[in-house]
Design a protein around this motif. Structure first.
Motif, PDB file in Angstrom:
ATOM      1  N   LYS A  99       0.472 -14.279  13.854  1.00 42.28           N
ATOM      2  CA  LYS A  99       0.737 -15.432  14.489  1.00 42.28           C
ATOM      3  C   LYS A  99      -0.562 -16.105  14.567  1.00 42.28           C
ATOM      4  CE  LYS A  99       4.704 -14.054  17.012  1.00 42.28           C
ATOM      5  NZ  LYS A  99       5.481 -13.579  18.118  1.00 42.28           N
ATOM      6  N   TYR A 100      -1.601 -15.444  14.865  1.00 42.59           N
ATOM      7  CA  TYR A 100      -3.374 -15.795  15.033  1.00 42.59           C
ATOM      8  C   TYR A 100      -3.605 -16.864  13.820  1.00 42.59           C
ATOM      9  CZ  TYR A 100      -7.999 -16.362  15.137  1.00 42.59           C
ATOM     10  OH  TYR A 100      -9.555 -16.756  15.042  1.00 42.59           O
ATOM     11  N   HIS A 101      -3.362 -15.970  12.672  1.00 44.60           N
ATOM     12  CA  HIS A 101      -3.724 -16.525  11.508  1.00 44.60           C
ATOM     13  C   HIS A 101      -2.870 -17.682  10.823  1.00 44.60           C
ATOM     14  CE1 HIS A 101      -7.283 -14.298  10.687  1.00 44.60           C
ATOM     15  NE2 HIS A 101      -6.568 -13.127  11.224  1.00 44.60           N
ATOM     16  N   ILE A 102      -1.563 -17.685  11.322  1.00 46.25           N
ATOM     17  CA  ILE A 102      -0.453 -18.594  10.716  1.00 46.25           C
ATOM     18  C   ILE A 102      -0.983 -20.010  11.648  1.00 46.25           C
ATOM     19  CG2 ILE A 102       1.684 -19.702  11.267  1.00 46.25           C
ATOM     20  CD1 ILE A 102       2.477 -16.864  11.107  1.00 46.25           C
ATOM     21  N   ARG A 103      -1.384 -19.985  12.984  1.00 52.93           N
ATOM     22  CA  ARG A 103      -1.945 -21.100  13.669  1.00 52.93           C
ATOM     23  C   ARG A 103      -3.352 -21.527  12.931  1.00 52.93           C
ATOM     24  NH1 ARG A 103      -0.377 -18.092  18.217  1.00 52.93           N
ATOM     25  NH2 ARG A 103      -2.508 -17.197  18.513  1.00 52.93           N
ATOM     26  N   LYS A 104      -4.213 -20.519  12.530  1.00 50.66           N
ATOM     27  CA  LYS A 104      -5.388 -20.917  12.007  1.00 50.66           C
ATOM     28  C   LYS A 104      -5.062 -21.713  10.536  1.00 50.66           C
ATOM     29  CE  LYS A 104      -9.584 -18.935  10.888  1.00 50.66           C
ATOM     30  NZ  LYS A 104     -10.622 -17.419  10.925  1.00 50.66           N
ATOM     31  N   ALA A 105      -4.110 -21.437   9.733  1.00 53.88           N
ATOM     32  CA  ALA A 105      -3.835 -21.783   8.627  1.00 53.88           C
ATOM     33  C   ALA A 105      -3.236 -23.247   8.469  1.00 53.88           C
ATOM     34  CB  ALA A 105      -2.727 -20.962   7.711  1.00 53.88           C
ATOM     35  N   GLY A 106      -2.561 -23.537   9.848  1.00 50.40           N
ATOM     36  CA  GLY A 106      -2.043 -24.703  10.182  1.00 50.40           C
ATOM     37  C   GLY A 106      -0.705 -25.011   9.769  1.00 50.40           C
ATOM     38  N   VAL A 107      -0.030 -26.118  10.306  1.00 53.19           N
ATOM     39  CA  VAL A 107       1.376 -26.473  10.076  1.00 53.19           C
ATOM     40  C   VAL A 107       1.304 -26.956   8.831  1.00 53.19           C
ATOM     41  CG1 VAL A 107       3.240 -27.977  10.900  1.00 53.19           C
ATOM     42  CG2 VAL A 107       1.846 -26.703  12.510  1.00 53.19           C
ATOM     43  N   ALA A 108       2.206 -26.983   8.025  1.00 55.51           N
ATOM     44  CA  ALA A 108       2.648 -27.511   6.765  1.00 55.51           C
ATOM     45  C   ALA A 108       3.011 -28.842   7.003  1.00 55.51           C
ATOM     46  CB  ALA A 108       3.740 -26.613   5.808  1.00 55.51           C
ATOM     47  N   PRO A 109       2.806 -29.766   5.839  1.00 54.18           N
ATOM     48  CA  PRO A 109       3.185 -31.307   6.031  1.00 54.18           C
ATOM     49  C   PRO A 109       4.754 -31.221   6.077  1.00 54.18           C
ATOM     50  CG  PRO A 109       1.632 -30.886   4.031  1.00 54.18           C
ATOM     51  CD  PRO A 109       1.958 -29.665   4.721  1.00 54.18           C
ATOM     52  N   VAL A 116       0.944  -1.214   0.067  1.00 55.08           N
ATOM     53  CA  VAL A 116      -0.034  -0.038   0.085  1.00 55.08           C
ATOM     54  C   VAL A 116       0.786   1.175  -0.074  1.00 55.08           C
ATOM     55  CG1 VAL A 116      -1.762   1.346   1.113  1.00 55.08           C
ATOM     56  CG2 VAL A 116      -1.727  -1.311   1.205  1.00 55.08           C
ATOM     57  N   TYR A 117       0.700   2.181  -1.057  1.00 53.22           N
ATOM     58  CA  TYR A 117       1.222   3.498  -1.058  1.00 53.22           C
ATOM     59  C   TYR A 117       0.385   4.427  -0.728  1.00 53.22           C
ATOM     60  CZ  TYR A 117       4.745   0.644  -3.798  1.00 53.22           C
ATOM     61  OH  TYR A 117       5.807  -0.455  -3.769  1.00 53.22           O
ATOM     62  N   SER A 118       0.428   4.889   0.274  1.00 48.58           N
ATOM     63  CA  SER A 118      -0.418   6.187   0.754  1.00 48.58           C
ATOM     64  C   SER A 118       0.364   7.159   1.654  1.00 48.58           C
ATOM     65  CB  SER A 118      -1.739   5.528   1.429  1.00 48.58           C
ATOM     66  OG  SER A 118      -1.308   4.971   2.486  1.00 48.58           O
ATOM     67  N   TRP A 119       1.676   7.465   1.000  1.00 51.46           N
ATOM     68  CA  TRP A 119       2.534   8.470   1.778  1.00 51.46           C
ATOM     69  C   TRP A 119       1.797   9.425   2.282  1.00 51.46           C
ATOM     70  CZ3 TRP A 119       6.938   8.338   3.939  1.00 51.46           C
ATOM     71  CH2 TRP A 119       7.557   9.550   4.176  1.00 51.46           C
ATOM     72  N   ASN A 120       2.031   9.982   3.527  1.00 49.66           N
ATOM     73  CA  ASN A 120       1.384  10.838   4.259  1.00 49.66           C
ATOM     74  C   ASN A 120       2.370  11.606   5.098  1.00 49.66           C
ATOM     75  OD1 ASN A 120       1.606   9.265   6.855  1.00 49.66           O
ATOM     76  ND2 ASN A 120      -0.265   8.563   6.661  1.00 49.66           N
ATOM     77  N   GLY A 121       3.638  11.078   5.127  1.00 51.13           N
ATOM     78  CA  GLY A 121       4.670  11.762   5.696  1.00 51.13           C
ATOM     79  C   GLY A 121       4.922  11.451   7.251  1.00 51.13           C
ATOM     80  N   GLY A 122       3.708  11.156   7.741  1.00 53.80           N
ATOM     81  CA  GLY A 122       3.797  10.865   9.404  1.00 53.80           C
ATOM     82  C   GLY A 122       4.742  10.090   9.970  1.00 53.80           C
ATOM     83  N   GLY A 123       4.732  10.226  11.206  1.00 55.33           N
ATOM     84  CA  GLY A 123       5.655   9.430  11.551  1.00 55.33           C
ATOM     85  C   GLY A 123       5.363   7.922  12.455  1.00 55.33           C
ATOM     86  N   GLY A 124       4.196   7.529  12.087  1.00 54.00           N
ATOM     87  CA  GLY A 124       3.380   6.177  12.484  1.00 54.00           C
ATOM     88  C   GLY A 124       4.098   5.034  12.146  1.00 54.00           C
ATOM     89  N   PHE A 125       4.507   4.030  12.858  1.00 60.35           N
ATOM     90  CA  PHE A 125       4.875   2.974  12.238  1.00 60.35           C
ATOM     91  C   PHE A 125       4.683   1.587  13.382  1.00 60.35           C
ATOM     92  CE2 PHE A 125       8.445   4.490  14.862  1.00 60.35           C
ATOM     93  CZ  PHE A 125       9.084   3.708  15.577  1.00 60.35           C
ATOM     94  N   TRP A 126       4.379   0.478  12.747  1.00 57.24           N
ATOM     95  CA  TRP A 126       3.931  -0.610  13.507  1.00 57.24           C
ATOM     96  C   TRP A 126       3.969  -1.737  12.712  1.00 57.24           C
ATOM     97  CZ3 TRP A 126      -0.339  -2.553  11.457  1.00 57.24           C
ATOM     98  CH2 TRP A 126      -1.075  -1.539  10.961  1.00 57.24           C
ATOM     99  N   THR A 127       4.291  -3.036  13.243  1.00 56.70           N
ATOM    100  CA  THR A 127       4.072  -4.216  12.574  1.00 56.70           C
ATOM    101  C   THR A 127       3.066  -5.121  13.640  1.00 56.70           C
ATOM    102  OG1 THR A 127       6.116  -3.980  11.636  1.00 56.70           O
ATOM    103  CG2 THR A 127       5.136  -6.291  11.712  1.00 56.70           C
ATOM    104  N   ASP A 128       1.980  -5.800  13.019  1.00 58.77           N
ATOM    105  CA  ASP A 128       0.813  -6.370  13.857  1.00 58.77           C
ATOM    106  C   ASP A 128       1.604  -7.887  13.822  1.00 58.77           C
ATOM    107  OD1 ASP A 128      -0.923  -7.642  15.143  1.00 58.77           O
ATOM    108  OD2 ASP A 128      -2.562  -6.308  13.942  1.00 58.77           O
ATOM    109  N   THR A 129       2.463  -8.265  14.661  1.00 57.12           N
ATOM    110  CA  THR A 129       2.762  -9.657  14.459  1.00 57.12           C
ATOM    111  C   THR A 129       1.748 -10.764  15.100  1.00 57.12           C
ATOM    112  OG1 THR A 129       4.157  -9.456  16.670  1.00 57.12           O
ATOM    113  CG2 THR A 129       5.384  -9.071  14.466  1.00 57.12           C
ATOM    114  N   ASP A 130       1.082  -9.918  16.249  1.00 51.55           N
ATOM    115  CA  ASP A 130       0.026 -11.162  16.933  1.00 51.55           C
ATOM    116  C   ASP A 130      -1.071 -11.374  15.895  1.00 51.55           C
ATOM    117  OD1 ASP A 130       1.320 -10.718  19.303  1.00 51.55           O
ATOM    118  OD2 ASP A 130      -0.103  -9.197  20.269  1.00 51.55           O
ATOM    119  N   GLN A 131      -1.555 -10.444  15.049  1.00 50.53           N
ATOM    120  CA  GLN A 131      -2.677 -10.959  14.166  1.00 50.53           C
ATOM    121  C   GLN A 131      -1.926 -11.966  13.139  1.00 50.53           C
ATOM    122  OE1 GLN A 131      -5.541  -8.959  10.889  1.00 50.53           O
ATOM    123  NE2 GLN A 131      -3.668  -7.736  11.303  1.00 50.53           N
TER     124      GLN A 131
END
Length: 165
Positions: A99-109, A82-97
């Protein structure tokens, strides 16, 4: 003023590129796969990410988990850029979300492997080690959108995964 914006955008590119690779590493590792191939090719993938994020030519990063014997897709993870450059200073990475969906997708064979692909716009600059490739079929799969998982001043990534219906 322009120099500050360029430096800020460069910082955003570095932050987002780094967190895309870290997110892919988490998906690979938590899916029960060996992240060694990603670790061994980290520099080349980082170079491609930074180049194409910097020119705004990167559209999507794709992690395909597939059966080594048949080549068929098991699960696919997308990070849409997503390119919506706004020049603000906010930054984050949602690792919890993630991890939740990785568990939901399941372990690979145990016989699974993975490829990382990058979808770019036509006319993008060439990056050593990268060429045009093809995706495995998602026929019979359903896409599950997670929403925004990486953000830095308007440059970010929205994750999704595909699994069998």
């Amino acid at each position: 003023m322009t120099t500050v914006a360029v430096n800020t955008y460069t910082h955003s590119v570095t932050y987002v590129a780094d967190n895309i690779l870290k997110s892919l590493k988490d998906i690979i590792r938590l899916s029960g796969l060996d992240p060694a191939e990603l670790a061994n090719s980290w520099e080349g993938k980082m170079r491609a990410l930074k180049t194409w994020l910097g020119t705004q030519d990167l559209e999507r990063v794709v992690l395909e988990v597939y059966n080594k014997k048949t080549g068929t897709l098991i699960v696919r993870w997308d990070i849409d850029i997503v390119y919506s450059w706004n020049g603000g200073g906010g930054f984050w990475t949602d690792t919890d979300q993630l991890k939740y969906h990785i568990r939901k997708a399941g372990v690979a064979p145990s016989d699974a492997s993975y490829d990382i692909l990058m979808k770019t716009k036509p006319g993008r600059p060439d990056v050593q080690g990268w060429s045009i490739g093809a995706y495995r079929s998602t026929d019979g799969f359903v896409r599950h959108n997670l929403g925004s998982t990486i953000e830095h001043s308007g440059l970010g990534g929205s994750a999704a995964y595909w699994r069998k219906n």
